[in-house]
Design a protein around this motif. Sequence first.
Motif, mmCIF file in Angstrom:
data_model
loop_
_atom_site.group_PDB
_atom_site.id
_atom_site.type_symbol
_atom_site.label_atom_id
_atom_site.label_comp_id
_atom_site.label_asym_id
_atom_site.label_seq_id
_atom_site.Cartn_x
_atom_site.Cartn_y
_atom_site.Cartn_z
ATOM 1 N N TRP A 1 0.875 -1.177 0.000
ATOM 2 C CA TRP A 1 0.000 0.000 0.000
ATOM 3 C C TRP A 1 0.900 1.211 0.000
ATOM 4 O O TRP A 1 1.621 1.431 0.958
ATOM 5 C CB TRP A 1 -0.855 -0.053 1.259
ATOM 6 N N MET A 2 0.948 1.920 -1.110
ATOM 7 C CA MET A 2 1.888 3.037 -1.235
ATOM 8 C C MET A 2 1.104 4.320 -1.499
ATOM 9 O O MET A 2 0.556 4.517 -2.579
ATOM 10 C CB MET A 2 2.841 2.724 -2.400
ATOM 11 N N PRO A 3 0.994 5.182 -0.502
ATOM 12 C CA PRO A 3 0.169 6.386 -0.649
ATOM 13 C C PRO A 3 0.928 7.527 -1.303
ATOM 14 O O PRO A 3 2.160 7.541 -1.304
ATOM 15 C CB PRO A 3 -0.125 6.754 0.803
ATOM 16 N N TYR B 1 1.921 10.991 -0.380
ATOM 17 C CA TYR B 1 1.908 11.666 0.918
ATOM 18 C C TYR B 1 2.434 13.084 0.785
ATOM 19 O O TYR B 1 2.593 13.794 1.751
ATOM 20 C CB TYR B 1 2.735 10.887 1.949
ATOM 21 N N GLY B 2 2.698 13.479 -0.439
ATOM 22 C CA GLY B 2 3.405 14.732 -0.634
ATOM 23 C C GLY B 2 2.497 15.917 -0.844
ATOM 24 O O GLY B 2 1.429 16.008 -0.251
ATOM 25 N N PRO B 3 2.933 16.834 -1.686
ATOM 26 C CA PRO B 3 2.175 18.041 -1.945
ATOM 27 C C PRO B 3 0.770 17.707 -2.449
ATOM 28 O O PRO B 3 -0.188 18.428 -2.181
ATOM 29 C CB PRO B 3 2.979 18.749 -3.030
ATOM 30 N N GLU B 4 0.640 16.570 -3.129
ATOM 31 C CA GLU B 4 -0.670 16.167 -3.653
ATOM 32 C C GLU B 4 -1.674 16.060 -2.529
ATOM 33 O O GLU B 4 -2.785 16.568 -2.590
ATOM 34 C CB GLU B 4 -0.567 14.807 -4.326
ATOM 35 N N PRO C 1 6.935 -1.574 -5.210
ATOM 36 C CA PRO C 1 5.673 -1.007 -4.725
ATOM 37 C C PRO C 1 5.299 0.266 -5.484
ATOM 38 O O PRO C 1 4.194 0.764 -5.366
ATOM 39 C CB PRO C 1 5.982 -0.683 -3.263
ATOM 40 N N VAL C 2 6.250 0.780 -6.240
ATOM 41 C CA VAL C 2 6.024 2.004 -7.013
ATOM 42 C C VAL C 2 5.946 1.612 -8.485
ATOM 43 O O VAL C 2 6.897 1.083 -9.043
ATOM 44 C CB VAL C 2 7.180 3.001 -6.815
ATOM 45 N N ILE C 3 4.784 1.821 -9.088
ATOM 46 C CA ILE C 3 4.578 1.408 -10.469
ATOM 47 C C ILE C 3 3.864 2.514 -11.231
ATOM 48 O O ILE C 3 3.274 3.413 -10.626
ATOM 49 C CB ILE C 3 3.748 0.099 -10.549
ATOM 50 N N ARG C 4 3.942 2.449 -12.543
ATOM 51 C CA ARG C 4 3.299 3.492 -13.349
ATOM 52 C C ARG C 4 2.226 2.926 -14.274
ATOM 53 O O ARG C 4 1.581 3.664 -14.979
ATOM 54 C CB ARG C 4 4.355 4.234 -14.191
ATOM 55 N N ARG D 1 -1.602 17.438 0.316
ATOM 56 C CA ARG D 1 -1.917 18.729 0.922
ATOM 57 C C ARG D 1 -2.732 19.610 -0.021
ATOM 58 O O ARG D 1 -3.420 20.513 0.391
ATOM 59 C CB ARG D 1 -0.607 19.415 1.334
#
Lengths: 180, 356
Positions: free
Chosen positions: A35-37, A39-42, A62-65, A44
């Motif tokens: 589960w990779m959220p 968490y950044g500027p998005e 865990p990070v995919i496009r 906020r």
Amino acid sequence: MTEEIIIAGFGGQGVLSMGKIMAYSGVMQDMEVSWMPSYGPEMRGGTANVTVIISSERISSPVIRRFDTAIILNQQSLDKFESSIKPGGVLIYDSNGITRHPERKDIAIYRVDATEEAARMNSSKTFNMIVLGGFLKVKPIIKLENVIKGLKKSLPERYHNLIPMNEKALQRGIEIIQKV
Amino acid sequence: MKKELRLMKGNEAVAEAAIRAGADGYFGYPITPQSEILEYLMEANPAETTGMVVLQAESEVAAINMVYGGAACGKKVMTSSSSPGISLKQEGITYIAGAELPCLIVNVVRGGPGLGTIQPAQSDYFQSVKGGGHGDYHLIVLAPASVQEMADFVDLSFELAFKYRNPVLMLSDGAIGQMMEKVYLSPQKERSKVFPDWATTGKPATRERNIITSLDLDPNGMEMHNHKLQAKYNEIREKEVRYEEFQCEDAEYLLVAYGTSARVCQKAVLLLREEGIKVGLLRPITLFPFPTKRINELAGQVKGILSVEMSAGQMVEDVLLAVNGKVPVKHFGRMGGIVTTPEEVVENLKSKIIGG
């Protein structure tokens, strides 16, 4: 079996918690999960997304496009992620607030009008469970009973009285989702 | 005893593992993307169960000096931060290394330089393995690549820290800190009631005073101390190298990557092998000591090596030293908080190594 899912929408729509319940359900089913959220500027700035991977094997990145399934809950997310769905993949969206509907022909597109349905059921907070119900209908990789178990695991005990309402919402999602 | 299964964020796993490892104290200061470590510990309030002290210091500098003090007393103590905060801690870290004290420092790396961004990066490699603070010292550096390792390496870090009287750094990043995965937690360990013989626990009549310091005004004494430190680092290089190999047996090309990049590269290996390209991945688990010998051996087997790191190319220098000119070595990585994708690794291996 590996299912790579993105859930994207506004902050406050329960995007991250829907992902969390999916991940818990996967755990209940003895699967590997990640589960990779965002968490950044998005996070906020109003939009939120989470990548959930459920697999019978060890999960690599865990990070995919590119995704097997995209669950899209607002226009910005549709614009951003429609092209990231693998050919033959699935797009599930809520048409509320959507002005430009999905256009791709090489994926299966489903509509689950959860905002409307949640308003009708008079429980806007179970909106994300209606969407999740729709996903379960289209991609029955996790069983409803395990989602309920996952809900119990992820909700603090003081909220367990809300589980029947969430279960109803899941059922409703299963009923109302339709292929476009 | 059976291990307990949980679904947790990497940061939460570090915090829970610290309690279970029988840590005596955590001293921290919040910074994204690692604030959940402090938050989790505050909520868990282990002071009431194990007696572990959890304290939000007034600054990063204060936190590392509290660690210095606790470590001098022989306690199992730790701190955590993210890149800019770790920079602030460097003075304390070199003092702790100079004074030969055990402790755990966790860096959940974010993009730099400066205040940078809050997204994941791996651009603190040089700072972690080549010093960071002043003087000839090394930290033992562990690079977790999963939430499970975020938990497991806490206990391992304390073990190594006390074995060598040396600070240990867990070099993680925002992706591993923020993501949730399954984790099997070890049972609760008792906090230690006995302290090492060097600890400053109060002088009894039966022994000389224990002195903890990093200062020696006599340069001869300081040189002797440096020789002793270097002998220790050599012993660590000899005994503590850890790495993991993924599909290296028949590999014609090699990827070298740690942490989040190693996970991305695993996927790249699978994608490349679907195309019939034989690629393997060497994942350093310890960054100091670096798996120099194993990379040199693999350089004898493969045609080229791509070092992948979310930086402008830091670890690649250690890969180059290890390979020592045997085969071409190139770097690929995104910077400033952008996580490299498996597809980009595939493209870059093709363009920089296979076609290069």
